[in-house]
Design a protein around this motif. Structure first.
Motif, PDB file in Angstrom:
ATOM      1  N   LYS A 108      -5.451   1.800   4.557  1.00 41.29           N
ATOM      2  CA  LYS A 108      -4.457   0.827   4.067  1.00 41.29           C
ATOM      3  C   LYS A 108      -4.246  -0.027   5.419  1.00 41.29           C
ATOM      4  O   LYS A 108      -3.930  -1.387   5.188  1.00 41.29           O
ATOM      5  CB  LYS A 108      -3.208   1.807   3.863  1.00 41.29           C
ATOM      6  N   TYR A 147       2.571  -1.417   4.258  1.00 45.39           N
ATOM      7  CA  TYR A 147       2.226   0.118   4.333  1.00 45.39           C
ATOM      8  C   TYR A 147       3.400   0.832   4.671  1.00 45.39           C
ATOM      9  O   TYR A 147       3.583   0.850   5.812  1.00 45.39           O
ATOM     10  CB  TYR A 147       1.200   0.292   4.706  1.00 45.39           C
ATOM     11  N   GLN A 187      -3.777   3.690  -2.034  1.00 45.59           N
ATOM     12  CA  GLN A 187      -4.900   3.519  -1.222  1.00 45.59           C
ATOM     13  C   GLN A 187      -4.806   4.954  -0.339  1.00 45.59           C
ATOM     14  O   GLN A 187      -3.678   5.264  -0.043  1.00 45.59           O
ATOM     15  CB  GLN A 187      -4.930   2.525  -0.533  1.00 45.59           C
ATOM     16  N   ALA A 244       0.843  -1.142   0.012  1.00 43.41           N
ATOM     17  CA  ALA A 244       0.051  -0.064   0.083  1.00 43.41           C
ATOM     18  C   ALA A 244       0.727   1.151   0.157  1.00 43.41           C
ATOM     19  O   ALA A 244       1.955   1.389   0.667  1.00 43.41           O
ATOM     20  CB  ALA A 244      -0.814  -0.178   1.141  1.00 43.41           C
TER      21      ALA A 244
END
Length: 183
Positions: free
Chosen positions: A107, A119, A102, A77
Protein backbone atom coordinates in the motif's frame (compact mmCIF):
# COMPACT_ATOMS: atom_id res chain seq x y z
CA UNK A 1 17.43 -2.68 11.32
CA UNK A 2 13.78 -3.66 11.09
CA UNK A 3 13.22 -6.70 8.91
CA UNK A 4 9.97 -8.41 8.01
CA UNK A 5 10.69 -11.49 5.89
CA UNK A 6 6.97 -12.02 5.23
CA UNK A 7 4.70 -8.99 5.51
CA UNK A 8 1.13 -9.92 4.67
CA UNK A 9 1.01 -13.42 6.12
CA UNK A 10 -2.73 -13.75 5.48
CA UNK A 11 -2.24 -12.70 1.85
CA UNK A 12 0.57 -15.25 1.52
CA UNK A 13 -1.71 -17.97 2.90
CA UNK A 14 -4.46 -16.89 0.48
CA UNK A 15 -1.90 -17.08 -2.36
CA UNK A 16 -3.03 -13.75 -3.81
CA UNK A 17 0.49 -12.34 -4.26
CA UNK A 18 -0.07 -9.33 -2.00
CA UNK A 19 2.76 -9.96 0.43
CA UNK A 20 6.22 -8.47 0.64
CA UNK A 21 9.68 -8.57 2.17
CA UNK A 22 10.54 -5.37 4.08
CA UNK A 23 13.94 -4.13 5.20
CA UNK A 24 14.50 -0.73 6.86
CA UNK A 25 17.45 0.98 8.48
CA UNK A 26 16.45 3.13 11.46
CA UNK A 27 18.49 6.07 12.74
CA UNK A 28 17.39 8.26 15.66
CA UNK A 29 13.89 6.77 15.48
CA UNK A 30 13.32 7.43 11.77
CA UNK A 31 13.61 5.14 8.75
CA UNK A 32 16.57 6.34 6.65
CA UNK A 33 16.67 3.56 4.07
CA UNK A 34 13.90 1.20 3.04
CA UNK A 35 13.45 -1.66 0.61
CA UNK A 36 10.17 -3.45 -0.16
CA UNK A 37 10.08 -6.41 -2.52
CA UNK A 38 7.04 -8.20 -3.91
CA UNK A 39 8.38 -11.77 -4.34
CA UNK A 40 5.64 -12.90 -6.74
CA UNK A 41 6.34 -10.16 -9.30
CA UNK A 42 9.95 -9.43 -8.38
CA UNK A 43 9.23 -5.69 -8.24
CA UNK A 44 11.38 -3.78 -5.74
CA UNK A 45 10.75 -0.32 -4.31
CA UNK A 46 13.48 1.49 -2.41
CA UNK A 47 14.05 4.92 -0.98
CA UNK A 48 16.40 6.92 1.16
CA UNK A 49 15.55 9.74 3.58
CA UNK A 50 16.56 12.99 1.92
CA UNK A 51 16.95 11.19 -1.41
CA UNK A 52 14.61 9.76 -4.00
CA UNK A 53 12.40 6.70 -4.27
CA UNK A 54 12.62 4.14 -7.05
CA UNK A 55 10.66 1.26 -8.50
CA UNK A 56 12.68 -1.54 -10.09
CA UNK A 57 10.97 -4.07 -12.33
CA UNK A 58 13.48 -6.43 -13.92
CA UNK A 59 16.25 -4.32 -15.42
CA UNK A 60 14.11 -1.15 -15.49
CA UNK A 61 14.45 1.25 -12.59
CA UNK A 62 12.48 4.49 -12.47
CA UNK A 63 12.28 7.29 -9.94
CA UNK A 64 8.77 7.53 -8.46
CA UNK A 65 6.79 10.38 -6.91
CA UNK A 66 3.41 10.64 -5.26
CA UNK A 67 0.38 12.06 -7.04
CA UNK A 68 0.14 15.70 -5.81
CA UNK A 69 -2.46 16.99 -5.88
CA UNK A 70 -4.44 13.79 -6.12
CA UNK A 71 -7.17 13.51 -8.71
CA UNK A 72 -10.72 12.91 -7.54
CA UNK A 73 -12.06 10.56 -6.48
CA UNK A 74 -9.28 9.78 -4.05
CA UNK A 75 -7.82 6.33 -4.52
CA UNK A 76 -7.77 4.88 -1.01
CA UNK A 77 -5.94 1.75 0.05
CA UNK A 78 -7.56 -0.34 2.71
CA UNK A 79 -6.23 -3.47 4.28
CA UNK A 80 -7.66 -6.55 2.64
CA UNK A 81 -7.55 -8.54 5.91
CA UNK A 82 -7.65 -6.01 8.77
CA UNK A 83 -10.65 -3.67 8.35
CA UNK A 84 -12.56 -2.62 11.45
CA UNK A 85 -15.83 -0.74 12.00
CA UNK A 86 -13.71 2.34 12.88
CA UNK A 87 -11.98 2.07 9.51
CA UNK A 88 -15.32 1.78 7.74
CA UNK A 89 -16.49 4.95 9.53
CA UNK A 90 -13.33 6.79 8.51
CA UNK A 91 -13.76 5.71 4.89
CA UNK A 92 -17.34 7.03 4.94
CA UNK A 93 -16.06 10.41 6.18
CA UNK A 94 -13.73 10.69 3.21
CA UNK A 95 -16.60 11.21 0.76
CA UNK A 96 -16.38 10.07 -2.84
CA UNK A 97 -13.47 7.61 -2.94
CA UNK A 98 -12.31 4.68 -4.99
CA UNK A 99 -11.50 1.94 -2.51
CA UNK A 100 -8.67 -0.39 -3.42
CA UNK A 101 -8.18 -3.46 -1.20
CA UNK A 102 -4.49 -4.24 -0.93
CA UNK A 103 -2.37 -6.40 1.34
CA UNK A 104 0.93 -5.78 3.14
CA UNK A 105 3.25 -2.79 2.84
CA UNK A 106 2.55 -2.70 -0.88
CA UNK A 107 0.00 0.00 0.00
CA UNK A 108 2.82 2.43 0.87
CA UNK A 109 4.59 1.63 -2.40
CA UNK A 110 1.46 2.20 -4.48
CA UNK A 111 1.04 5.64 -2.90
CA UNK A 112 4.74 6.35 -3.51
CA UNK A 113 4.40 5.55 -7.21
CA UNK A 114 1.22 7.64 -7.55
CA UNK A 115 -1.32 4.87 -8.19
CA UNK A 116 -2.99 5.35 -4.78
CA UNK A 117 -3.45 8.46 -2.62
CA UNK A 118 -4.21 7.48 0.97
CA UNK A 119 -3.86 4.54 3.34
CA UNK A 120 -5.54 5.00 6.73
CA UNK A 121 -4.76 2.37 9.35
CA UNK A 122 -6.79 2.29 12.54
CA UNK A 123 -5.44 -0.60 14.54
CA UNK A 124 -2.08 -1.93 15.60
CA UNK A 125 0.73 -2.80 13.25
CA UNK A 126 4.25 -3.85 14.11
CA UNK A 127 7.11 -1.50 13.39
CA UNK A 128 8.63 -3.98 10.93
CA UNK A 129 5.36 -3.83 8.94
CA UNK A 130 5.66 -0.10 8.22
CA UNK A 131 9.24 1.21 8.44
CA UNK A 132 10.46 0.23 4.95
CA UNK A 133 7.24 1.36 3.27
CA UNK A 134 7.30 4.63 5.19
CA UNK A 135 10.84 5.33 4.00
CA UNK A 136 9.92 4.63 0.37
CA UNK A 137 6.80 6.80 0.61
CA UNK A 138 8.59 9.71 2.28
CA UNK A 139 11.39 9.60 -0.32
CA UNK A 140 8.68 9.83 -3.01
CA UNK A 141 7.19 12.96 -1.41
CA UNK A 142 4.54 11.48 0.89
CA UNK A 143 4.14 11.21 4.65
CA UNK A 144 3.13 8.65 7.25
CA UNK A 145 1.63 10.42 10.27
CA UNK A 146 0.46 9.20 13.66
CA UNK A 147 -3.28 9.88 13.82
CA UNK A 148 -3.12 11.27 17.36
CA UNK A 149 -0.15 13.65 17.02
CA UNK A 150 0.32 14.33 13.31
CA UNK A 151 4.01 13.45 13.72
CA UNK A 152 5.85 10.94 11.50
CA UNK A 153 5.85 7.41 12.88
CA UNK A 154 8.89 6.78 15.05
CA UNK A 155 10.71 3.49 15.54
CA UNK A 156 12.52 1.73 18.37
CA UNK A 157 11.17 4.34 20.80
CA UNK A 158 8.68 2.19 22.74
CA UNK A 159 8.98 -0.93 24.90
CA UNK A 160 6.58 -2.76 22.55
CA UNK A 161 7.28 -2.45 18.86
CA UNK A 162 3.68 -1.58 17.95
CA UNK A 163 2.47 1.44 16.00
CA UNK A 164 -0.72 3.25 16.89
CA UNK A 165 -3.26 4.50 14.35
CA UNK A 166 -1.75 6.29 11.36
CA UNK A 167 -2.50 7.66 7.94
CA UNK A 168 -0.19 7.43 4.93
CA UNK A 169 -0.65 10.21 2.39
CA UNK A 170 0.75 11.09 -0.98
CA UNK A 171 -0.30 14.70 -0.37
CA UNK A 172 0.00 15.96 3.22
CA UNK A 173 -2.46 18.80 2.56
CA UNK A 174 -5.42 16.38 2.46
CA UNK A 175 -7.86 16.89 5.40
CA UNK A 176 -6.79 13.74 7.23
CA UNK A 177 -7.34 15.28 10.70
CA UNK A 178 -11.05 15.70 9.87
CA UNK A 179 -11.24 12.07 8.82
CA UNK A 180 -9.72 10.67 12.03
CA UNK A 181 -11.26 13.12 14.53
CA UNK A 182 -13.06 11.30 17.32
CA UNK A 183 -12.48 7.78 16.03
Amino acid sequence: WLVDPLDGTREFIKRNGEFSVNIALIDAGLPVFGVVQAPVTGVVWHGQRGGKAYRRDGSNEDAIVTRVPPALPLRVAASRSHRSPRTEELLARMGDIELIAQGSSLKFCRIAEGTLDVYPRLGPTSEWDTAAGQCVLEAAGGVVLAADSGEPLQYNQRPRLLNGDFVALGDASLPWRDWVAGL
